[in-house]
Write a protein that holds these residues in place. Structure first.
Motif, PDB file in Angstrom:
ATOM      1  N   GLY A 179      -8.401 -10.199 -15.380  1.00 11.10           N
ATOM      2  CA  GLY A 179      -8.826 -11.361 -16.152  1.00 11.10           C
ATOM      3  C   GLY A 179      -7.694 -12.336 -16.397  1.00 11.10           C
ATOM      4  N   ALA A 180      -6.502 -11.803 -16.703  1.00  9.37           N
ATOM      5  CA  ALA A 180      -5.332 -12.647 -16.959  1.00  9.37           C
ATOM      6  C   ALA A 180      -4.456 -12.796 -15.725  1.00  9.37           C
ATOM      7  N   SER A 181      -4.888 -12.225 -14.596  1.00 10.30           N
ATOM      8  CA  SER A 181      -4.117 -12.276 -13.345  1.00 10.30           C
ATOM      9  C   SER A 181      -2.704 -11.754 -13.558  1.00 10.30           C
ATOM     10  N   ARG A 182      -2.620 -10.581 -14.158  1.00  9.71           N
ATOM     11  CA  ARG A 182      -1.328  -9.961 -14.430  1.00  9.71           C
ATOM     12  C   ARG A 182      -1.292  -8.552 -13.844  1.00  9.71           C
ATOM     13  N   LEU A 183      -0.121  -8.190 -13.337  1.00  7.82           N
ATOM     14  CA  LEU A 183       0.125  -6.849 -12.817  1.00  7.82           C
ATOM     15  C   LEU A 183       1.365  -6.316 -13.518  1.00  7.82           C
ATOM     16  N   TYR A 184       1.287  -5.112 -14.066  1.00  8.45           N
ATOM     17  CA  TYR A 184       2.404  -4.519 -14.795  1.00  8.45           C
ATOM     18  C   TYR A 184       2.965  -3.367 -13.964  1.00  8.45           C
ATOM     19  N   VAL A 185       4.256  -3.479 -13.622  1.00 11.76           N
ATOM     20  CA  VAL A 185       4.894  -2.523 -12.715  1.00 11.76           C
ATOM     21  C   VAL A 185       6.097  -1.902 -13.417  1.00 11.76           C
ATOM     22  N   GLN A 186       6.175  -0.577 -13.383  1.00  9.26           N
ATOM     23  CA  GLN A 186       7.306   0.127 -13.986  1.00  9.26           C
ATOM     24  C   GLN A 186       8.300   0.516 -12.910  1.00  9.26           C
ATOM     25  N   GLN A 187       9.558   0.092 -13.129  1.00  7.87           N
ATOM     26  CA  GLN A 187      10.667   0.482 -12.261  1.00  7.87           C
ATOM     27  C   GLN A 187      11.718   1.125 -13.151  1.00  7.87           C
ATOM     28  N   GLY A 188      11.879   2.428 -13.035  1.00  5.93           N
ATOM     29  CA  GLY A 188      12.775   3.140 -13.940  1.00  5.93           C
ATOM     30  C   GLY A 188      12.226   3.087 -15.354  1.00  5.93           C
ATOM     31  N   ASP A 189      13.072   2.659 -16.309  1.00  5.31           N
ATOM     32  CA  ASP A 189      12.640   2.549 -17.700  1.00  5.31           C
ATOM     33  C   ASP A 189      12.101   1.163 -18.037  1.00  5.31           C
ATOM     34  N   GLN A 190      12.106   0.239 -17.059  1.00  5.99           N
ATOM     35  CA  GLN A 190      11.712  -1.148 -17.315  1.00  5.99           C
ATOM     36  C   GLN A 190      10.309  -1.407 -16.778  1.00  5.99           C
ATOM     37  N   VAL A 191       9.471  -2.090 -17.598  1.00  6.87           N
ATOM     38  CA  VAL A 191       8.140  -2.499 -17.158  1.00  6.87           C
ATOM     39  C   VAL A 191       8.161  -4.012 -16.951  1.00  6.87           C
ATOM     40  N   TYR A 192       7.805  -4.464 -15.747  1.00  6.09           N
ATOM     41  CA  TYR A 192       7.818  -5.878 -15.392  1.00  6.09           C
ATOM     42  C   TYR A 192       6.392  -6.431 -15.419  1.00  6.09           C
ATOM     43  N   THR A 193       6.260  -7.665 -15.933  1.00  8.11           N
ATOM     44  CA  THR A 193       4.983  -8.374 -15.900  1.00  8.11           C
ATOM     45  C   THR A 193       5.000  -9.334 -14.723  1.00  8.11           C
ATOM     46  N   VAL A 194       4.071  -9.155 -13.794  1.00  6.96           N
ATOM     47  CA  VAL A 194       4.004  -9.978 -12.586  1.00  6.96           C
ATOM     48  C   VAL A 194       2.789 -10.892 -12.699  1.00  6.96           C
ATOM     49  N   ILE A 195       3.009 -12.201 -12.544  1.00  3.86           N
ATOM     50  CA  ILE A 195       1.929 -13.186 -12.624  1.00  3.86           C
ATOM     51  C   ILE A 195       1.346 -13.380 -11.226  1.00  3.86           C
ATOM     52  N   VAL A 196       0.040 -13.189 -11.102  1.00  2.00           N
ATOM     53  CA  VAL A 196      -0.615 -13.284  -9.793  1.00  2.00           C
ATOM     54  C   VAL A 196      -1.634 -14.415  -9.870  1.00  2.00           C
ATOM     55  N   THR A 197      -1.152 -15.653 -10.119  1.00  2.00           N
ATOM     56  CA  THR A 197      -2.059 -16.785 -10.287  1.00  2.00           C
ATOM     57  C   THR A 197      -2.571 -17.292  -8.948  1.00  2.00           C
ATOM     58  N   ALA A 198      -1.664 -17.479  -7.999  1.00  2.00           N
ATOM     59  CA  ALA A 198      -2.108 -17.893  -6.668  1.00  2.00           C
ATOM     60  C   ALA A 198      -2.606 -16.652  -5.942  1.00  2.00           C
ATOM     61  N   ASP A 199      -2.866 -16.751  -4.684  1.00  2.00           N
ATOM     62  CA  ASP A 199      -3.328 -15.604  -3.923  1.00  2.00           C
ATOM     63  C   ASP A 199      -2.200 -15.137  -3.021  1.00  2.00           C
ATOM     64  N   PRO A 200      -1.243 -14.384  -3.564  1.00  2.00           N
ATOM     65  CA  PRO A 200      -0.161 -13.908  -2.700  1.00  2.00           C
ATOM     66  C   PRO A 200      -0.699 -12.877  -1.719  1.00  2.00           C
ATOM     67  N   ALA A 201       0.094 -12.615  -0.711  1.00  2.00           N
ATOM     68  CA  ALA A 201      -0.319 -11.613   0.267  1.00  2.00           C
ATOM     69  C   ALA A 201      -0.184 -10.234  -0.365  1.00  2.00           C
ATOM     70  N   ILE A 202      -1.321  -9.578  -0.624  1.00  2.00           N
ATOM     71  CA  ILE A 202      -1.329  -8.213  -1.148  1.00  2.00           C
ATOM     72  C   ILE A 202      -1.787  -7.313  -0.013  1.00  2.00           C
ATOM     73  N   SER A 203      -0.914  -6.426   0.407  1.00  2.00           N
ATOM     74  CA  SER A 203      -1.240  -5.566   1.537  1.00  2.00           C
ATOM     75  C   SER A 203      -1.222  -4.113   1.110  1.00  2.00           C
ATOM     76  N   GLY A 204      -2.183  -3.367   1.623  1.00  2.00           N
ATOM     77  CA  GLY A 204      -2.269  -1.934   1.391  1.00  2.00           C
ATOM     78  C   GLY A 204      -2.066  -1.182   2.688  1.00  2.00           C
ATOM     79  N   PRO A 205      -2.240   0.121   2.668  1.00  2.00           N
ATOM     80  CA  PRO A 205      -2.029   0.917   3.887  1.00  2.00           C
ATOM     81  C   PRO A 205      -2.944   0.514   5.032  1.00  2.00           C
ATOM     82  N   SER A 206      -4.123  -0.049   4.698  1.00  2.00           N
ATOM     83  CA  SER A 206      -5.096  -0.373   5.749  1.00  2.00           C
ATOM     84  C   SER A 206      -5.287  -1.866   5.941  1.00  2.00           C
TER      85      SER A 206
END
Length: 442
Positions: A179-206
């Motif tokens: 809803g807010a176009s946000r992705l929260y990613v934890q790297q080590g002890d830090q949690v990053y807020t990633v803004i996904v407003t545009a349509d970046p290239a999101i790729s998965g295994p397939s």
């Protein structure tokens, strides 16, 4: 009167009367730096162009003859007539009214005389004749291009914008907010807020996936700009079928009563096969490895190594299968007692020392043991032997085994011999061997 005679007469009139209509205004600036380029060729003037009221005025014949226009001067009414390719433009010195093919047009600034030359507004006349006019403010250059001619482009150096700094984070998804176009990613002890407003290239295994297809726990690599906006997101696990849960179905052990030094605790666990397992005994030991004896059956053993006491210790089993972890407690806690009897000792007073009032006795015992101390006396009063008991006190040893009591004598007999006796019973009901210390009443 010829055009030259008219200009000389008008210049004399302006000189005598001051600036006025038809004369170069006092506020007009000589545009020494203004260049005029017609169809790619620079035009040289014996009278430089001037700028007045934001308009460039140039000598009458210099530009228009290069555009192929025929210019006429009518001294009877002080008018200028320029014709080119069927277009006729008429201006009058000192007047803001002009005519294009007979249609009246109002000018921002009229034609005028300056430094002995008739000056006309460059843009109006050029555009009226179908030419294109461009003003380049940096170089103060006017580009005039007639129909069919390519407009020259002034040279300029364009500095490329600095490349934006990018950052890359690698971690696991802890939250997805579509809803807010946000992705929260934890790297080590830090949690990053990633803004996904545009349509970046999101790729998965397939292949390509959407933000909504990312799940908590997915491993991702995110490239983002300094403002936190995602440029690219790559996941090695998104969209895959989640693995089956790790399960522990039962935990048992062989402890039937209090365990002592040398006893071996055997813990058996049933759960998901193919994992690594261990158990811990709270307050006793850390991770004890367990071996998978058969599919899904894990067994571990621990031998009590030294004297200590732990009551109702919980046995916790941990099973790890490919990074997925499950834990479970044995339904029955255990009691560990490293010695056969409770422990007890008097640390103070030492034997043979003198004590004051009250009599303070300190010692150690099994943690949680109930300690009872009694002080007996024997001495003489007026040459008569006397004996008896000063008193008795009870306390409980703390978690470290320390205890202390104070006994106030009902009667103080100087130099009397004091017999201090301590007894203890631990939480399991085991009695310690009584200890005795003799001291002197000071």
């Amino acid at each position: 009167m010829s055009h030259a005679d008219f200009v000389r007469a008008l210049r004399a009139r302006c000189s005598a009367a001051g600036a006025g209509v038809g004369c170069g205004p006092a506020g007009a600036a000589s545009a020494q730096m203004v260049r005029v380029i017609v169809n790619g060729s620079s035009v040289a003037f014996d009278q430089p162009p001037i700028v007045t009221v934001g308009r460039v005025l140039i000598p009458l014949r210099g530009v228009f003859e290069q555009l192929g226009a025929f210019v006429q001067w009518n001294p009877a009414n002080n008018t200028i007539l320029a014709t080119r390719a069927g277009t006729e433009v008429q201006l009058t010195i000192g007047s803001r009214i002009a005519f294009v093919n007979g249609s009246q047009v109002t000018l921002d600034v009229p034609a005028m005389v300056g430094a002995g030359r008739t000056l006309v507004p460059l843009r109006f006349v050029s555009e009226a004749m179908g030419a294109h006019v461009q003003w380049e403010s940096v170089s103060r250059t006017v580009y005039v291009t007639s129909s069919g001619a390519a407009q020259p482009v002034p040279p300029r150096v364009i500095q490329p914008p600095p490349a934006p700094r990018q950052s890359v984070i690698q971690g696991s998804v802890v939250r997805v907010d579509t809803g807010a176009s946000r992705l929260y990613v934890q790297q080590g002890d830090q949690v990053y807020t990633v803004i996904v407003t545009a349509d970046p290239a999101i790729s998965g295994p397939s292949g390509s996936i959407s933000l909504s297809q990312l799940r908590v726990g997915d491993a991702v690599t995110v490239t983002m700009n300094p403002q936190g906006h995602a440029i690219a997101i790559r996941s090695t696990t998104a969209g895959q079928q989640p693995p089956a849960d790790v399960r522990i179905t039962s935990v048992t052990h062989n402890a039937q009563g209090a365990m002592r030094v040398g006893d071996t605790l055997t813990v058996r666990m049933r759960g998901t096969p193919g994992g690594d397992a261990h158990f811990t005994i709270e307050g006793v030991t850390g991770a004890v490895p367990m071996t998978e004896r058969q599919s899904g059956v894990y067994v571990g053993r621990y031998t009590i190594p030294s004297p200590f006491l732990v009551q109702t210790a919980r046995v916790l089993v941990t099973l790890n299968v490919d990074g997925r972890v499950a834990t479970a407690l044995a339904p029955t806690p255990i009691t560990v007692s490293g010695s056969a009897n409770a422990t007890l000792a008097i640390l103070s007073p030492a034997s043979g020392t003198s004590v004051g009032t009250p009599v303070v006795v300190r010692g150690i015992a099994t943690p949680g043991a109930r300690v009872t101390v009694r002080v007996d006396y024997r001495g003489t009063v007026l040459l008569f032997p006397v004996s008896g008991t000063y008193g008795e006190a009870t306390t409980t040893a703390d978690a470290s085994g320390n205890w202390q009591v104070s006994i106030w004598p009902s009667v103080r007999i100087p130099n009397a011999t004091l017999t201090i006796t301590a007894q203890a019973e631990d939480p399991l009901g085991r009695e310690a061997t009584p200890v005795t210390v003799q001291a002197t009443q000071g």
